[in-house]
Design a protein around this motif. Structure first.
Motif, PDB file in Angstrom:
ATOM      1  N   SER A  63      13.975   5.870   4.787  1.00 35.28           N
ATOM      2  CA  SER A  63      14.350   5.293   6.082  1.00 35.28           C
ATOM      3  C   SER A  63      13.121   4.961   6.916  1.00 35.28           C
ATOM      4  O   SER A  63      13.189   4.114   7.813  1.00 35.28           O
ATOM      5  CB  SER A  63      15.255   6.249   6.859  1.00 35.28           C
ATOM      6  OG  SER A  63      16.472   6.437   6.190  1.00 35.28           O
ATOM      7  N   LEU A  64      12.015   5.646   6.661  1.00 30.94           N
ATOM      8  CA  LEU A  64      10.765   5.388   7.380  1.00 30.94           C
ATOM      9  C   LEU A  64       9.857   4.550   6.496  1.00 30.94           C
ATOM     10  O   LEU A  64       9.318   5.029   5.497  1.00 30.94           O
ATOM     11  CB  LEU A  64      10.069   6.691   7.757  1.00 30.94           C
ATOM     12  CG  LEU A  64       8.768   6.534   8.544  1.00 30.94           C
ATOM     13  CD1 LEU A  64       9.043   5.965   9.937  1.00 30.94           C
ATOM     14  CD2 LEU A  64       8.027   7.865   8.649  1.00 30.94           C
ATOM     15  N   ARG A  65       9.676   3.285   6.860  1.00 27.45           N
ATOM     16  CA  ARG A  65       8.710   2.447   6.148  1.00 27.45           C
ATOM     17  C   ARG A  65       7.308   2.799   6.637  1.00 27.45           C
ATOM     18  O   ARG A  65       7.122   3.258   7.763  1.00 27.45           O
ATOM     19  CB  ARG A  65       8.971   0.967   6.378  1.00 27.45           C
ATOM     20  CG  ARG A  65      10.173   0.404   5.626  1.00 27.45           C
ATOM     21  CD  ARG A  65      11.475   0.762   6.262  1.00 27.45           C
ATOM     22  NE  ARG A  65      12.570  -0.056   5.755  1.00 27.45           N
ATOM     23  CZ  ARG A  65      13.815   0.066   6.157  1.00 27.45           C
ATOM     24  NH1 ARG A  65      14.151   0.977   7.065  1.00 27.45           N
ATOM     25  NH2 ARG A  65      14.756  -0.718   5.649  1.00 27.45           N
ATOM     26  N   LEU A  66       6.332   2.563   5.781  1.00 27.70           N
ATOM     27  CA  LEU A  66       4.966   3.002   6.045  1.00 27.70           C
ATOM     28  C   LEU A  66       4.005   1.825   5.937  1.00 27.70           C
ATOM     29  O   LEU A  66       4.049   1.066   4.970  1.00 27.70           O
ATOM     30  CB  LEU A  66       4.570   4.089   5.037  1.00 27.70           C
ATOM     31  CG  LEU A  66       5.502   5.303   4.967  1.00 27.70           C
ATOM     32  CD1 LEU A  66       5.157   6.170   3.768  1.00 27.70           C
ATOM     33  CD2 LEU A  66       5.438   6.118   6.256  1.00 27.70           C
ATOM     34  N   TRP A  67       3.128   1.685   6.924  1.00 29.32           N
ATOM     35  CA  TRP A  67       2.077   0.656   6.922  1.00 29.32           C
ATOM     36  C   TRP A  67       0.735   1.348   7.116  1.00 29.32           C
ATOM     37  O   TRP A  67       0.625   2.324   7.873  1.00 29.32           O
ATOM     38  CB  TRP A  67       2.268  -0.343   8.060  1.00 29.32           C
ATOM     39  CG  TRP A  67       3.443  -1.243   7.934  1.00 29.32           C
ATOM     40  CD1 TRP A  67       4.581  -1.063   7.196  1.00 29.32           C
ATOM     41  CD2 TRP A  67       3.626  -2.484   8.615  1.00 29.32           C
ATOM     42  NE1 TRP A  67       5.441  -2.107   7.364  1.00 29.32           N
ATOM     43  CE2 TRP A  67       4.894  -2.997   8.225  1.00 29.32           C
ATOM     44  CE3 TRP A  67       2.851  -3.227   9.500  1.00 29.32           C
ATOM     45  CZ2 TRP A  67       5.394  -4.204   8.702  1.00 29.32           C
ATOM     46  CZ3 TRP A  67       3.353  -4.428   9.987  1.00 29.32           C
ATOM     47  CH2 TRP A  67       4.600  -4.911   9.584  1.00 29.32           C
ATOM     48  N   GLY A  68      -0.290   0.832   6.453  1.00 28.83           N
ATOM     49  CA  GLY A  68      -1.633   1.386   6.625  1.00 28.83           C
ATOM     50  C   GLY A  68      -1.994   2.320   5.503  1.00 28.83           C
ATOM     51  O   GLY A  68      -1.736   2.059   4.331  1.00 28.83           O
ATOM     52  N   GLY A  69      -2.636   3.449   5.843  1.00 25.64           N
ATOM     53  CA  GLY A  69      -2.896   4.507   4.887  1.00 25.64           C
ATOM     54  C   GLY A  69      -4.097   4.325   3.985  1.00 25.64           C
ATOM     55  O   GLY A  69      -4.349   5.162   3.124  1.00 25.64           O
ATOM     56  N   ILE A  70      -4.874   3.232   4.155  1.00 24.63           N
ATOM     57  CA  ILE A  70      -6.123   3.070   3.395  1.00 24.63           C
ATOM     58  C   ILE A  70      -7.247   3.698   4.213  1.00 24.63           C
ATOM     59  O   ILE A  70      -7.518   3.276   5.341  1.00 24.63           O
ATOM     60  CB  ILE A  70      -6.446   1.590   3.129  1.00 24.63           C
ATOM     61  CG1 ILE A  70      -5.334   0.917   2.316  1.00 24.63           C
ATOM     62  CG2 ILE A  70      -7.801   1.462   2.430  1.00 24.63           C
ATOM     63  CD1 ILE A  70      -5.247   1.352   0.885  1.00 24.63           C
ATOM     64  N   ASP A  71      -7.892   4.685   3.656  1.00 23.38           N
ATOM     65  CA  ASP A  71      -8.933   5.435   4.362  1.00 23.38           C
ATOM     66  C   ASP A  71     -10.189   4.577   4.506  1.00 23.38           C
ATOM     67  O   ASP A  71     -10.869   4.279   3.525  1.00 23.38           O
ATOM     68  CB  ASP A  71      -9.246   6.713   3.584  1.00 23.38           C
ATOM     69  CG  ASP A  71     -10.086   7.695   4.376  1.00 23.38           C
ATOM     70  OD1 ASP A  71     -10.794   7.270   5.314  1.00 23.38           O
ATOM     71  OD2 ASP A  71     -10.052   8.892   4.044  1.00 23.38           O
TER      72      ASP A  71
END
Length: 379
Positions: A312-320
């Motif tokens: 239900s929670l989509r995720l964007w980003g996360g590249i360190d």
């Protein structure tokens, strides 16, 4: 997960958000520090071959296009900007938002400071200040909208194949962000407890104002998403407790999200740096669909978040961004770790903030090449 069928950029975005097959996942990025531009120019990049507006989509790196409806959610009229004091090393400035800062001149490049400003004064200290400030936030003003938008832009929006976004990045300011901008972080931390009447009035006004500015656009067209910009967390956790968020912000956040979704906004996202994990259940309950940018330095791990909060929670980003300054093998390993999310969907990887100047051009070019492989199912 992947299909050979060619898709429009809008189809690609929606299918990714809906966990459906795509030809490739959208290629989005945030941008770079001004100092990074200078470094990359020295390393051989023709900086004039790029637009440096990466939200809209940088062709040089084969990024997907997005169109941002340029609404003005800010002060009209703004405060008169002025330099109060200037030396060889620093300048004290009153900005258009009424905030007074002391800024280091040394190291500034392309409008990017080498360090954060020191904040000296804010326009709101009490409820009387806020009621005076509200006079600068009249919603029904033509100047808040692009000129001739109904005649020139609206027909294109209705027949679009690209992603359409309500508001530029950092224009659709949220509840915490606006309050912090009006009062300052430290003053705001006290105000939840010392001035609750002010804070309730402020949160209600922010929702009302945002709805009214958005209304003329959303009565004419649908949009694919809106970002509510917050930046309400630090490295170790939120800057306000879930209890405080639930009392002061949540009712108006839910009202705002309900308005957006009932008026043609497909997805609502929240932009916050830091570790906001403790607030995510409240955001989801308010109807938020995705968060960004999942700052790795604050232990926002997208794999962990997916396991905890589900699809239900989509995720964007996360590249360190820190990994990009290391070796190509490190970059390869980092991208490899994201394969499970790529294969599942509901995930759009981007660098978790602006690319800093310790990242060599060669490394970033390698990252973008391998990232496109990852987005296309060829990794």
């Amino acid at each position: 997960m992947f299909t050979d069928k060619a898709m429009t950029q809008r189809e690609r975005f929606i299918n990714t958000m809906e966990y459906k097959a795509v030809d490739r996942i959208p290629n989005y990025e945030v941008g770079v520090w001004g100092q990074t531009i200078d470094r990359w120019e020295k390393e051989g990049l023709n900086i004039y071959d790029l637009h440096w507006d990466w939200f809209t989509g940088e062709e040089f790196f084969d990024m997907d296009a997005r169109e941002f409806i340029n609404l003005n959610y800010g002060m009209i009229p703004p405060f008169e900007a002025e330099i109060i004091e200037k030396t060889d090393r620093y300048e004290i400035i009153r900005h258009e938002n009424g905030v007074v800062t002391k800024a280091l001149i040394e190291g500034t490049a392309h409008g990017t400071r080498a360090s954060m400003d020191q904040y000296l004064k804010f326009p709101v200290e009490n409820i009387d200040d806020f009621r005076e400030l509200k006079k600068r936030y009249v919603a029904n003003m033509r100047r808040r909208y692009p000129p001739q938008w109904e005649k020139i832009m609206l027909p294109r929006w209705k027949s679009r194949d690209h992603v359409l976004v309500l508001g530029r990045n950092c224009s659709t300011l949220g509840f915490y962000w606006r309050a912090r901008e009006w009062m300052g972080t430290e003053n705001l931390c006290y105000a939840w407890y010392d001035q609750p009447e002010l804070m309730h009035e402020m949160m209600e006004f922010i929702a009302d104002f945002t709805i009214e500015v958005s209304r003329p656009i959303l009565e004419k067209t649908d949009v694919d998403y809106v970002f509510i910009n917050e930046d309400m967390a630090m490295k170790s956790g939120p800057l306000l407790s879930p209890k405080t968020y639930k009392e002061f912000i949540y009712p108006h956040m839910r009202r705002l999200v309900d308005y957006f979704k009932s008026h043609g906004v497909r997805y609502v996202g929240v932009d916050t740096d830091g570790n906001c994990e403790a607030l995510i259940p409240l955001l989801m309950d308010a109807g938020v669909d995705f968060i960004w940018p999942m700052e790795r330095a604050a232990d926002m791990d997208p794999i962990k978040l997916r396991k905890k909060f589900g699809r239900s929670l989509r995720l964007w980003g996360g590249i360190d961004k820190r990994i990009l300054a290391k070796t190509k093998a490190d970059i390869e390993e980092h991208l490899m770790s994201l394969l499970p999310l790529i294969e599942e969907g509901g995930f759009i990887p981007t660098v978790d903030h602006l690319v800093p100047p310790d990242v060599p051009l060669e490394n970033f070019m390698y990252y973008m090449k391998r990232k496109i492989d990852l987005l296309s199912g060829r990794f």
